[in-house]
Design an enzyme around this catalytic site. Structure first.
Site, PDB file in Angstrom:
ATOM      1  N   GLY A   1       0.901  -1.240   0.038  1.00 17.41           N
ATOM      2  CA  GLY A   1      -0.139   0.123  -0.113  1.00 17.41           C
ATOM      3  C   GLY A   1       0.760   1.417   0.081  1.00 17.41           C
ATOM      4  O   GLY A   1       0.143   2.278   0.150  1.00 17.41           O
TER       5      GLY A   1
ATOM      6  N   LYS B   1      -7.031   5.113 -13.221  1.00 19.25           N
ATOM      7  CA  LYS B   1      -8.477   5.658 -12.762  1.00 19.25           C
ATOM      8  C   LYS B   1      -8.321   5.465 -11.300  1.00 19.25           C
ATOM      9  O   LYS B   1      -8.298   4.052 -11.096  1.00 19.25           O
ATOM     10  CB  LYS B   1      -9.501   5.199 -13.696  1.00 19.25           C
ATOM     11  CG  LYS B   1     -10.956   6.029 -13.236  1.00 19.25           C
ATOM     12  CD  LYS B   1     -11.802   5.935 -14.391  1.00 19.25           C
ATOM     13  CE  LYS B   1     -13.034   6.771 -14.142  1.00 19.25           C
ATOM     14  NZ  LYS B   1     -12.741   8.146 -13.817  1.00 19.25           N
TER      15      LYS B   1
ATOM     16  N   HIS C   1      -4.520   0.276   3.613  1.00 23.52           N
ATOM     17  CA  HIS C   1      -4.296  -0.552   2.558  1.00 23.52           C
ATOM     18  C   HIS C   1      -3.815  -2.007   3.188  1.00 23.52           C
ATOM     19  O   HIS C   1      -3.514  -3.022   2.482  1.00 23.52           O
ATOM     20  CB  HIS C   1      -3.266  -0.250   1.675  1.00 23.52           C
ATOM     21  CG  HIS C   1      -3.717   1.128   0.823  1.00 23.52           C
ATOM     22  ND1 HIS C   1      -4.987   1.244   0.229  1.00 23.52           N
ATOM     23  CD2 HIS C   1      -3.158   2.279   0.919  1.00 23.52           C
ATOM     24  CE1 HIS C   1      -4.883   2.407  -0.107  1.00 23.52           C
ATOM     25  NE2 HIS C   1      -3.996   2.942   0.069  1.00 23.52           N
TER      26      HIS C   1
ATOM     27  N   ARG D   1       2.203 -15.974  -4.344  1.00 23.13           N
ATOM     28  CA  ARG D   1       2.632 -16.439  -3.242  1.00 23.13           C
ATOM     29  C   ARG D   1       1.326 -16.985  -2.554  1.00 23.13           C
ATOM     30  O   ARG D   1       0.281 -16.807  -2.775  1.00 23.13           O
ATOM     31  CB  ARG D   1       3.255 -15.755  -2.077  1.00 23.13           C
ATOM     32  CG  ARG D   1       2.843 -14.453  -1.930  1.00 23.13           C
ATOM     33  CD  ARG D   1       3.228 -13.523  -0.966  1.00 23.13           C
ATOM     34  NE  ARG D   1       2.699 -12.079  -1.012  1.00 23.13           N
ATOM     35  CZ  ARG D   1       1.637 -11.846  -0.461  1.00 23.13           C
ATOM     36  NH1 ARG D   1       0.659 -12.596   0.284  1.00 23.13           N
ATOM     37  NH2 ARG D   1       1.030 -10.598  -0.485  1.00 23.13           N
TER      38      ARG D   1
HETATM   39  P1  ADP Z   1       0.004  -2.824  -3.112  1.00 24.72           P
HETATM   40  O1  ADP Z   1       0.795  -3.797  -3.872  1.00 24.72           O
HETATM   41  O2  ADP Z   1       0.857  -1.632  -2.291  1.00 24.72           O
HETATM   42  O3  ADP Z   1      -0.907  -3.549  -1.995  1.00 24.72           O
HETATM   43  P2  ADP Z   1      -2.304  -2.577  -4.691  1.00 24.72           P
HETATM   44  O4  ADP Z   1      -2.186  -2.075  -6.190  1.00 24.72           O
HETATM   45  O5  ADP Z   1      -2.787  -3.922  -4.442  1.00 24.72           O
HETATM   46  O6  ADP Z   1      -0.954  -2.104  -4.051  1.00 24.72           O
HETATM   47  O7  ADP Z   1      -3.242  -1.475  -4.086  1.00 24.72           O
HETATM   48  C1  ADP Z   1      -3.568  -1.618  -2.629  1.00 24.72           C
HETATM   49  C2  ADP Z   1      -5.161  -0.923  -2.248  1.00 24.72           C
HETATM   50  O8  ADP Z   1      -5.126   0.276  -2.841  1.00 24.72           O
HETATM   51  C3  ADP Z   1      -6.304  -1.689  -3.071  1.00 24.72           C
HETATM   52  O9  ADP Z   1      -6.700  -2.776  -2.262  1.00 24.72           O
HETATM   53  C4  ADP Z   1      -7.182  -0.361  -2.729  1.00 24.72           C
HETATM   54  O10 ADP Z   1      -7.509  -0.242  -1.554  1.00 24.72           O
HETATM   55  C5  ADP Z   1      -6.213   0.869  -3.403  1.00 24.72           C
HETATM   56  N1  ADP Z   1      -6.426   1.033  -4.885  1.00 24.72           N
HETATM   57  C6  ADP Z   1      -5.238   0.678  -5.782  1.00 24.72           C
HETATM   58  N2  ADP Z   1      -5.386   0.975  -7.029  1.00 24.72           N
HETATM   59  C7  ADP Z   1      -6.679   1.592  -6.778  1.00 24.72           C
HETATM   60  C8  ADP Z   1      -7.520   2.433  -7.948  1.00 24.72           C
HETATM   61  N3  ADP Z   1      -7.211   2.506  -9.054  1.00 24.72           N
HETATM   62  N4  ADP Z   1      -8.666   2.968  -7.472  1.00 24.72           N
HETATM   63  C9  ADP Z   1      -8.926   2.777  -6.149  1.00 24.72           C
HETATM   64  N5  ADP Z   1      -8.450   2.408  -5.001  1.00 24.72           N
HETATM   65  C10 ADP Z   1      -7.041   1.932  -5.452  1.00 24.72           C
END
Ligand code: ADP
Length: 448
Positions: free
Chosen positions: A165, A201, A235, A291
């Site tokens: 996150g 987006k 997150h 994983r």
């Molecule tokens: P990380 O690898 O840091 O965990 P992620 O890409 O899985 O990052 O995103 C973590 C969280 O961030 C998601 O579960 C969501 O809550 C938020 N998030 C990520 N991308 C978006 C997006 N395009 N729009 C809204 N929230 C997002």
């Protein structure tokens, strides 16, 4: 099948893997830092090796020490668990070079999915739906602003090398975008040593829904349904459910089959999770974790499949023991993460557990590595246990969760159990009516 598996992890997940190995008749090696000499995974393993001082970078992330532990004990495979070295392609490659099996996907697949831009491109090629956004890196505020206007605000700036996150910034207009790009690059550089960022987006009220997949590297792969992990703080997932309450069985089959087909095409080996944001009935890929996930037990509960057992089997060269038609979904499961943290401020609360009584009874599983008298060291993450509850329906599952949370006692330290006592009474939670922002809004407005 392997003779001896070294478990390159600690805590509840080390124990989870150890249990699967015991059932398969495989000898186990625990590794531990000096802070974990009394840990449960060390006590229960057949052998143990101290691999360094408390900081993870000197022990659980120390590849030469872990390699030496394999050599000393003669382990023929390593299970990395989650976190630590589980998504480290270099570690997987080094083990392979030493003729030790990495229980996980190939280093190539870890690499593709570890870089978010490459992962997204791969997803598009494999026919997995993605969030609209940039095809590659955004170098200047000008190009980001131009694209943001084409996609429509709000947009989110994300670090290519991101994880946990971190390194994400939301921009709602051109001015915010100019700032977001430069701060995200600076933060990404500091956190990951890589300042590459991209934009997509920003979905306003999505749910986080993920698909569990399992492949054998020979072109066979299945999906094991959905999990909803929308209840997050910073997150970080706090509460997870299987199946996702808002996804119909038809939608589950459709998105699940897209994911399984993608894994067949990749010849993916081992367990993986394809994460989506879900809004207005549409799925948008955000990333793939190559994983085992913390929340894997909810899937095990509703499918009856032991995911760690399957991971070990396919890593040893066997073909997948199940075809898609063998995967069935029964009832509902919820997992809550019990952390050693203050339930109001979420500051870590390490220390000695004076009394420990886990919940039990029908439909309850507890995955934890703590015990009464155990001292939680301050060096690692604050997860001390996972309470997994099953019911024939979501309603029954919630009733059981309510009583199991009440029954659970961890004295001597602060835990997040009181948070779950409150959450389980909330009408939105009972109705399954929540998105990824729900918990933070709730914690912001309803303290105490
Ligand atoms: P990380 O690898 O840091 O965990 P992620 O890409 O899985 O990052 O995103 C973590 C969280 O961030 C998601 O579960 C969501 O809550 C938020 N998030 C990520 N991308 C978006 C997006 N395009 N729009 C809204 N929230 C997002």
């Amino acid at each position: 099948m392997f003779q001896k598996v070294l478990i390159a992890n600690r805590g509840e997940i080390a124990l989870r893997i150890l249990r699967a190995c015991k059932e398969l008749g495989i000898a186990t090696v625990a590794v531990h830092s000096t802070a974990d000499s009394n840990a449960m995974h060390v006590r229960l393993a057949d052998e143990s090796v101290c691999i360094g001082p408390p900081p993870a970078k000197d022990s659980y992330l120390n590849i030469p020490s872990i390699l030496a532990a394999c050599e000393i004990t003669g382990a023929d495979a390593v299970h990395p668990g989650y976190g630590f070295l589980s998504e480290n392609a270099r570690f997987a490659r080094i083990l392979t070079e030493h003729k030790i099996t990495f229980i996980g996907p190939s280093s190539h697949h870890i690499e593709i999915m570890g870089d978010k831009i490459t992962a997204k491109k791969t997803a598009v090629e494999l026919g997995i739906p993605v969030v609209p956004g940039s095809d590659g890196e955004m170098k200047t505020p000008e190009e980001a602003i131009k694209l943001a206007n084409a996609i429509g605000y709000p947009v989110i700036v994300k670090a290519t090398a991101g994880g946990g996150g971190r390194g994400m910034k939301v921009a709602r207009n051109d001015e915010e975008m100019a700032i977001a790009i430069s701060t995200a690059r600076t933060e990404a550089k500091a956190a990951f040593g890589n300042d590459s960022v991209y934009i997509e987006k920003y979905l306003q009220r999505p749910r986080h829904i993920e698909i569990q997949v399992m492949g054998d590297g020979k072109g066979n792969a299945v999906h094991l349904g959905t999990r909803d992990c929308s209840l997050q703080r910073r997150h970080q997932k706090v509460w997870e459910e299987a199946s996702a309450p808002t996804v119909s069985p038809d939608q589950r089959s459709e998105i699940g089959e897209i994911c399984a087909a993608a894994m067949r095409k990749l010849q993916y080996s081992g367990a993986g999770t394809i994460e989506f944001l879900y809004e207005d009935g549409e799925f948008y890929f955000i990333e793939m974790n190559t994983r085992l996930q913390v929340e894997h037990p909810v899937t095990e509960r509703i499918t009856g499949v032991d995911l760690v057992y399957e991971q070990i089997r396919v890593a040893s060269g066997e073909t997948l023991s199940l075809a898609q038609k063998d995967v069935t979904f029964t009832g509902h499961a919820i997992e809550v993460r019990i952390n050693a943290e203050d339930p109001q401020t979420f500051t870590p609360s390490p220390g000695k557990i004076s009394f420990y009584h886990p919940a039990g009874g029908v439909g309850v599983r507890v995955d934890s590595a703590v015990y009464g008298g155990y001292t939680i060291p301050p060096y690692y993450d604050s997860l001390i246990g996972k309470l997994i509850v099953y019911g024939r329906t979501r309603e029954e599952c919630l009733q059981r969760l309510r009583r199991a949370v009440d029954e659970f006692v961890v004295d001597g330290i602060k835990t997040t159990l009181p948070l779950f006592q409150r959450l389980i009474k909330e009408p939105d939670i009972i109705a399954g009516n929540y998105d990824i922002h729900w918990l933070e809004k709730y914690l912001g407005t309803k303290k105490g």
